[in-house]
Design a protein around this motif. Structure first.
Motif, PDB file in Angstrom:
ATOM      1  N   GLY A 277       0.807  -1.218   0.000  1.00 35.67           N
ATOM      2  CA  GLY A 277       0.000   0.000   0.000  1.00 35.67           C
ATOM      3  C   GLY A 277       0.839   1.266   0.000  1.00 35.67           C
ATOM      4  N   LEU A 278       2.011   1.227   0.613  1.00 34.55           N
ATOM      5  CA  LEU A 278       2.895   2.394   0.650  1.00 34.55           C
ATOM      6  C   LEU A 278       3.768   2.505  -0.593  1.00 34.55           C
ATOM      7  CD1 LEU A 278       4.089   2.355   4.382  1.00 34.55           C
ATOM      8  CD2 LEU A 278       2.397   3.870   3.326  1.00 34.55           C
ATOM      9  N   HIS A 279       3.706   1.506  -1.453  1.00 33.21           N
ATOM     10  CA  HIS A 279       4.511   1.485  -2.690  1.00 33.21           C
ATOM     11  C   HIS A 279       6.001   1.678  -2.385  1.00 33.21           C
ATOM     12  CE1 HIS A 279       0.784   1.581  -4.919  1.00 33.21           C
ATOM     13  NE2 HIS A 279       0.400   2.650  -4.228  1.00 33.21           N
ATOM     14  N   VAL A 280       6.501   0.916  -1.403  1.00 32.09           N
ATOM     15  CA  VAL A 280       7.905   1.040  -1.014  1.00 32.09           C
ATOM     16  C   VAL A 280       8.846   0.399  -2.031  1.00 32.09           C
ATOM     17  CG1 VAL A 280       7.369   1.200   1.431  1.00 32.09           C
ATOM     18  CG2 VAL A 280       7.817  -1.034   0.426  1.00 32.09           C
ATOM     19  N   ALA A 281       8.305  -0.439  -2.861  1.00 35.46           N
ATOM     20  CA  ALA A 281       9.064  -1.112  -3.916  1.00 35.46           C
ATOM     21  C   ALA A 281       8.052  -1.512  -4.990  1.00 35.46           C
ATOM     22  CB  ALA A 281       9.789  -2.333  -3.366  1.00 35.46           C
ATOM     23  N   PRO A 282       8.531  -1.950  -6.152  1.00 35.70           N
ATOM     24  CA  PRO A 282       7.581  -2.428  -7.163  1.00 35.70           C
ATOM     25  C   PRO A 282       6.699  -3.550  -6.601  1.00 35.70           C
ATOM     26  CG  PRO A 282       9.772  -2.193  -8.115  1.00 35.70           C
ATOM     27  CD  PRO A 282       9.906  -1.961  -6.639  1.00 35.70           C
ATOM     28  N   SER A 283       5.463  -3.572  -7.029  1.00 33.45           N
ATOM     29  CA  SER A 283       4.494  -4.540  -6.504  1.00 33.45           C
ATOM     30  C   SER A 283       4.990  -5.976  -6.598  1.00 33.45           C
ATOM     31  CB  SER A 283       3.164  -4.402  -7.245  1.00 33.45           C
ATOM     32  OG  SER A 283       2.573  -3.170  -6.943  1.00 33.45           O
ATOM     33  N   ALA A 284       5.619  -6.326  -7.699  1.00 37.17           N
ATOM     34  CA  ALA A 284       6.106  -7.698  -7.868  1.00 37.17           C
ATOM     35  C   ALA A 284       7.152  -8.047  -6.811  1.00 37.17           C
ATOM     36  CB  ALA A 284       6.688  -7.881  -9.267  1.00 37.17           C
ATOM     37  N   VAL A 285       8.001  -7.096  -6.481  1.00 39.07           N
ATOM     38  CA  VAL A 285       9.044  -7.330  -5.477  1.00 39.07           C
ATOM     39  C   VAL A 285       8.417  -7.499  -4.093  1.00 39.07           C
ATOM     40  CG1 VAL A 285      11.048  -6.297  -4.324  1.00 39.07           C
ATOM     41  CG2 VAL A 285      10.790  -6.094  -6.805  1.00 39.07           C
ATOM     42  N   VAL A 286       7.460  -6.629  -3.767  1.00 36.93           N
ATOM     43  CA  VAL A 286       6.804  -6.696  -2.462  1.00 36.93           C
ATOM     44  C   VAL A 286       6.039  -8.002  -2.316  1.00 36.93           C
ATOM     45  CG1 VAL A 286       5.007  -5.655  -1.025  1.00 36.93           C
ATOM     46  CG2 VAL A 286       6.659  -4.196  -2.197  1.00 36.93           C
ATOM     47  N   ILE A 287       5.287  -8.370  -3.329  1.00 38.44           N
ATOM     48  CA  ILE A 287       4.490  -9.594  -3.261  1.00 38.44           C
ATOM     49  C   ILE A 287       5.395 -10.822  -3.193  1.00 38.44           C
ATOM     50  CG2 ILE A 287       2.876 -11.051  -4.549  1.00 38.44           C
ATOM     51  CD1 ILE A 287       1.565  -8.393  -5.509  1.00 38.44           C
ATOM     52  N   THR A 288       6.421 -10.854  -4.031  1.00 44.32           N
ATOM     53  CA  THR A 288       7.348 -11.988  -4.025  1.00 44.32           C
ATOM     54  C   THR A 288       8.057 -12.103  -2.679  1.00 44.32           C
ATOM     55  OG1 THR A 288       7.685 -11.778  -6.399  1.00 44.32           O
ATOM     56  CG2 THR A 288       9.334 -13.031  -5.166  1.00 44.32           C
TER      57      THR A 288
ATOM     58  N   GLY B 203      12.322  -4.105   7.886  1.00 43.81           N
ATOM     59  CA  GLY B 203      12.244  -2.737   8.374  1.00 43.81           C
ATOM     60  C   GLY B 203      12.931  -1.736   7.472  1.00 43.81           C
ATOM     61  N   ILE B 204      13.754  -2.199   6.572  1.00 43.35           N
ATOM     62  CA  ILE B 204      14.375  -1.306   5.590  1.00 43.35           C
ATOM     63  C   ILE B 204      13.293  -0.642   4.745  1.00 43.35           C
ATOM     64  CG2 ILE B 204      15.837  -1.245   3.522  1.00 43.35           C
ATOM     65  CD1 ILE B 204      17.475  -3.540   4.857  1.00 43.35           C
ATOM     66  N   TRP B 205      12.240  -1.378   4.458  1.00 44.53           N
ATOM     67  CA  TRP B 205      11.155  -0.854   3.629  1.00 44.53           C
ATOM     68  C   TRP B 205       9.982  -0.333   4.452  1.00 44.53           C
ATOM     69  CZ3 TRP B 205      13.787  -5.371   2.532  1.00 44.53           C
ATOM     70  CH2 TRP B 205      14.634  -5.288   1.431  1.00 44.53           C
TER      71      TRP B 205
END
Length: 117
Positions: A31-42, A78-80
């Motif tokens: 939801g915060l778009h901290v990284a590309p969606s594919a990276v966050v989901i993976t 916590g980095i993201w």
């Protein structure tokens, strides 16, 4: 049905609760778009899958080590999502205490069966 050890019972409880937190943390990261969606989901799916593998292998020592790795990776998340530093550290503390206490109880049970009073 086999009897589960204290380590399995306590470890699966800690990791079970952590699964919920990891899922919600993944939703926050997405939801915060901290990284590309594919990276966050993976990343979220891999971390959750690793926690599930830890639960399934807790009867062996490697399960506790995988569980420890999940705790470290949760802190690194916590980095993201900065709140994961705190949440991950809390779960790490709970994990260490749970594994220490479970081993202590198992040793006491083992000593009582070997040396009945």
């Amino acid at each position: 049905m086999r009897n589960r050890s204290v380590r399995e019972s306590v470890g699966s409880i800690v990791l079970g609760f952590e699964l919920i937190v990891l899922f919600l943390g993944g939703l926050v990261a997405w939801g915060l778009h901290v990284a590309p969606s594919a990276v966050v989901i993976t990343g979220g799916v891999v971390l959750i899958a690793l926690a599930i593998v830890a639960i399934l292998t807790l009867r062996y020592r490697v399960g506790a080590r995988i569980g420890f790795a999940v705790q470290v990776l949760a802190i690194l998340a916590g980095i993201w999502v900065h709140m994961m530093f705190i949440v991950g550290a809390l779960f790490l503390a709970i994990w260490i205490y749970a594994m220490y206490s479970a081993d202590k109880v198992e040793r006491q049970k083992h000593n009582e069966t070997e040396n009945p009073q």
